[in-house]
Design an enzyme around this catalytic site. Structure first.
Site, PDB file in Angstrom:
ATOM      1  N   ASP A   8      48.733  82.985  60.168  1.00 35.67           N
ATOM      2  CA  ASP A   8      48.599  83.944  61.254  1.00 35.67           C
ATOM      3  C   ASP A   8      49.095  83.290  62.538  1.00 35.67           C
ATOM      4  O   ASP A   8      48.726  82.145  62.848  1.00 35.67           O
ATOM      5  CB  ASP A   8      47.151  84.382  61.427  1.00 35.67           C
ATOM      6  N   ASP A 132      43.694  97.360  55.237  1.00 36.79           N
ATOM      7  CA  ASP A 132      42.531  96.592  55.665  1.00 36.79           C
ATOM      8  C   ASP A 132      41.390  97.584  55.827  1.00 36.79           C
ATOM      9  O   ASP A 132      41.546  98.615  56.487  1.00 36.79           O
ATOM     10  CB  ASP A 132      42.807  95.894  56.992  1.00 36.79           C
TER      11      ASP A 132
END
Length: 253
Positions: A8, A132
């Site tokens: 990330d 998600d």
């Protein structure tokens, strides 16, 4: 089952969030060095997310992403990238100019489901959807948008049904509550989704041990298995090596 180590990106650094909370961020240094560590360990895929872009829709980490792609391609590895890809032009830039092997559409897929179909048909097998989710009080998994800051109003299963006939490369399924917690993946939810769809599913969130990966590799429901698992915090904190993770993922082969 394929292993996808995760990187990330935020402000030029490799970071990890806990449960998608930007106030609970930990830094891990140079993302290119981390990518090289994963590649040298044998990883064939690297999963990269531009975190600020996921919230704003504006790319922030193109330079870091391009360097990771350069390193991966030099070693015959592939990069899957997500975060802030809200238009077909943005998808084209990553897939045809930046050298990304597969993109992940998140917020855009939820807010403009037709975009997913157009992109999937234009680049078969090179477009993934990121679902998600958080479990609601009614027991329904609601897909999250805009960097997990907002509910979408769509259930995960309804979205899977919507895209059932599209040539998607993957559906990345993340239980937001488990992400970064290292307490194990949502095996029951994943088994339910395997029964519900024929789309290729990649598990994300919660992996804290090689035993977790072994369980995912052996998970079978409706005659189907997961095609991949994304691992972030457990690998960057060296709870186990890339080589050990690959062995666990290959246990069902």
């Amino acid at each position: 089952m394929e292993l996808l180590p995760a990187i990330d990106l935020r402000r030029g650094e490799a970071v990890r969030l806990t449960q998608g909370d930007f106030d609970r961020q930990q830094g891990y240094g140079d993302p290119a060095a981390l990518a090289m560590h994963y590649i040298e360990g044998g990883a064939r895929w690297i999963h990269v997310v531009d975190l600020d872009a996921a919230r704003t829709g504006v790319a922030h980490e193109r330079a870091a992403l391009r360097e990771i792609v350069r390193l991966a391609r030099a070693s015959a590895a592939s990069v899957q990238a997500g975060g802030g890809i809200r238009t077909e032009d943005a998808a084209e830039e990553l897939l045809e100019s930046a050298g990304v092997a597969r993109i992940v559409l998140g917020t855009a897929a939820l807010e403009d489901p037709a975009l997913t179909g157009r992109c999937a048909r234009r680049w078969p097998g090179r477009v993934a959807v990121g679902l998600d989710y958080r479990m609601g009080p009614d027991g329904v998994a609601e897909a999250q948008a805009r960097g997990w800051l907002a509910g979408s109003g769509h259930s995960v299963t309804d979205l899977l049904d919507l895209w059932a006939g599209e040539p998607l490369g993957a559906v990345v399924v993340t239980d937001v509550v488990r992400d970064g917690m290292l307490e194990g993946p949502a095996v029951e939810s994943l088994a339910h989704l395997l029964v519900r769809t024929e789309l290729p599913l990649v598990a994300s969130g919660g992996v804290g041990s090689t035993q977790d990966l072994y369980r995912l590799a052996h998970l079978q429901a409706g005659g189907r298995r997961l095609t991949g698992a994304i691992v972030g915090k457990a690998l960057v904190e060296r709870r186990f090596s890339v080589e050990e993770a690959l062995a666990a993922c290959a246990a069902s082969d």
